[in-house]
Design a protein around this motif. Structure first.
Motif, PDB file in Angstrom:
ATOM      1  N   PRO A   1       0.924  -1.104   0.018  1.00  0.00           N
ATOM      2  CA  PRO A   1      -0.038  -0.064  -0.034  1.00  0.00           C
ATOM      3  C   PRO A   1       0.910   1.354  -0.082  1.00  0.00           C
ATOM      4  O   PRO A   1       1.968   1.280   0.664  1.00  0.00           O
ATOM      5  CB  PRO A   1      -0.668  -0.078   1.299  1.00  0.00           C
ATOM      6  N   LEU A   2       0.356   2.379  -0.734  1.00  0.00           N
ATOM      7  CA  LEU A   2       0.848   3.549  -0.807  1.00  0.00           C
ATOM      8  C   LEU A   2      -0.180   4.356  -0.294  1.00  0.00           C
ATOM      9  O   LEU A   2      -1.159   4.651  -0.894  1.00  0.00           O
ATOM     10  CB  LEU A   2       1.374   3.951  -2.024  1.00  0.00           C
TER      11      LEU A   2
ATOM     12  N   PRO B   1     -11.420  14.606  -1.431  1.00  0.00           N
ATOM     13  CA  PRO B   1     -12.073  13.551  -1.064  1.00  0.00           C
ATOM     14  C   PRO B   1     -11.152  12.305  -1.067  1.00  0.00           C
ATOM     15  O   PRO B   1     -10.178  12.401  -1.598  1.00  0.00           O
ATOM     16  CB  PRO B   1     -13.087  13.211  -2.115  1.00  0.00           C
ATOM     17  N   SER B   2     -11.344  11.673  -0.089  1.00  0.00           N
ATOM     18  CA  SER B   2     -10.471  10.147  -0.228  1.00  0.00           C
ATOM     19  C   SER B   2     -10.872   9.300  -1.079  1.00  0.00           C
ATOM     20  O   SER B   2     -11.782   9.314  -1.882  1.00  0.00           O
ATOM     21  CB  SER B   2     -10.804   9.433   0.895  1.00  0.00           C
ATOM     22  N   ARG B   3      -9.916   8.542  -1.647  1.00  0.00           N
ATOM     23  CA  ARG B   3     -10.191   7.745  -2.790  1.00  0.00           C
ATOM     24  C   ARG B   3      -9.026   6.407  -2.601  1.00  0.00           C
ATOM     25  O   ARG B   3      -8.144   6.721  -2.128  1.00  0.00           O
ATOM     26  CB  ARG B   3      -9.908   8.284  -4.226  1.00  0.00           C
ATOM     27  N   VAL B   4      -9.455   5.320  -3.339  1.00  0.00           N
ATOM     28  CA  VAL B   4      -8.510   4.412  -3.335  1.00  0.00           C
ATOM     29  C   VAL B   4      -8.458   4.221  -4.883  1.00  0.00           C
ATOM     30  O   VAL B   4      -9.097   4.162  -5.538  1.00  0.00           O
ATOM     31  CB  VAL B   4      -9.493   2.938  -2.737  1.00  0.00           C
ATOM     32  N   VAL B   5      -6.883   3.834  -5.199  1.00  0.00           N
ATOM     33  CA  VAL B   5      -6.588   3.786  -6.459  1.00  0.00           C
ATOM     34  C   VAL B   5      -5.933   2.574  -6.552  1.00  0.00           C
ATOM     35  O   VAL B   5      -5.140   1.987  -5.731  1.00  0.00           O
ATOM     36  CB  VAL B   5      -5.558   4.820  -7.023  1.00  0.00           C
TER      37      VAL B   5
ATOM     38  N   ALA C   1       0.022  12.626  -9.783  1.00  0.00           N
ATOM     39  CA  ALA C   1      -1.202  13.527  -9.546  1.00  0.00           C
ATOM     40  C   ALA C   1      -2.346  13.227 -10.021  1.00  0.00           C
ATOM     41  O   ALA C   1      -3.660  13.679  -9.290  1.00  0.00           O
ATOM     42  CB  ALA C   1      -0.758  14.936  -9.995  1.00  0.00           C
ATOM     43  N   PRO C   2      -2.658  12.800 -11.320  1.00  0.00           N
ATOM     44  CA  PRO C   2      -4.022  12.489 -11.988  1.00  0.00           C
ATOM     45  C   PRO C   2      -4.685  11.555 -11.184  1.00  0.00           C
ATOM     46  O   PRO C   2      -5.883  11.572 -10.742  1.00  0.00           O
ATOM     47  CB  PRO C   2      -3.505  11.913 -13.278  1.00  0.00           C
TER      48      PRO C   2
END
Length: 160
Positions: free
Chosen positions: A28-29, A37-41, A74-75
């Protein structure tokens, strides 16, 4: 962030740095920004991408050396759609620098080359997250294997 995970016998090894299975490479990074907002990539990325990302997110105008291999994330951080995955290169070696293993992850696939054994491995991480079925040389892998092998060959040809 971390540079590797730990092997606990999942593929017959213990400790770390000896193989490129997910237990060692899927780390995980976490990035915390002051706003947004929070997000999971779930797209695989590299630690090489951290410095360009930080520079980009801070809006700094910095001339980076040509030797930098990382790309800005960044994107992803800002929630933008990224058109296609890029390869993330992997490397492991046993103590003493012998028996190196090279690989790459791109999208849902991982391709691994073990030169000392002349062994190739290809895994579809979406359908086989435990990397139990090697698709290298099989009809199930023929759609992606040549592309991934070519990308790894190009990467290994670069003189660092």
């Amino acid at each position: 962030a971390a540079d590797h995970g730990e092997e606990f016998g999942d593929h017959g090894a213990t400790h770390h740095g000896q193989a490129l299975y997910e237990e060692s490479t899927h780390i995980p990074l976490l990035m915390i920004l002051p706003s947004g907002p929070s997000r999971v990539v779930t797209t695989p990325v590299s630690l090489l991408d951290l410095a360009p990302t930080i520079i980009d997110l801070l809006g700094l105008e910095v001339s980076t050396p040509e030797s930098w291999k990382g790309r800005t994330l960044a994107p992803y951080v800002m929630g933008e759609m990224v058109p296609r995955p890029f390869p993330v290169y992997l490397e492991a070696y046993r103590p003493g620098g012998k028996q190196r293993t090279y690989g790459l992850v791109m999208g849902d696939h991982k391709f691994v080359y073990r030169p000392a054994l002349e062994l190739f491995e290809l895994y579809d991480l979406a359908s086989d997250p435990g990397e139990s079925r090697n698709l290298a040389g099989l009809p199930a892998g023929e759609a992606v294997e040549p592309t991934l092998r070519g990308l790894l060959d190009l990467h290994l040809a670069v003189d660092y």
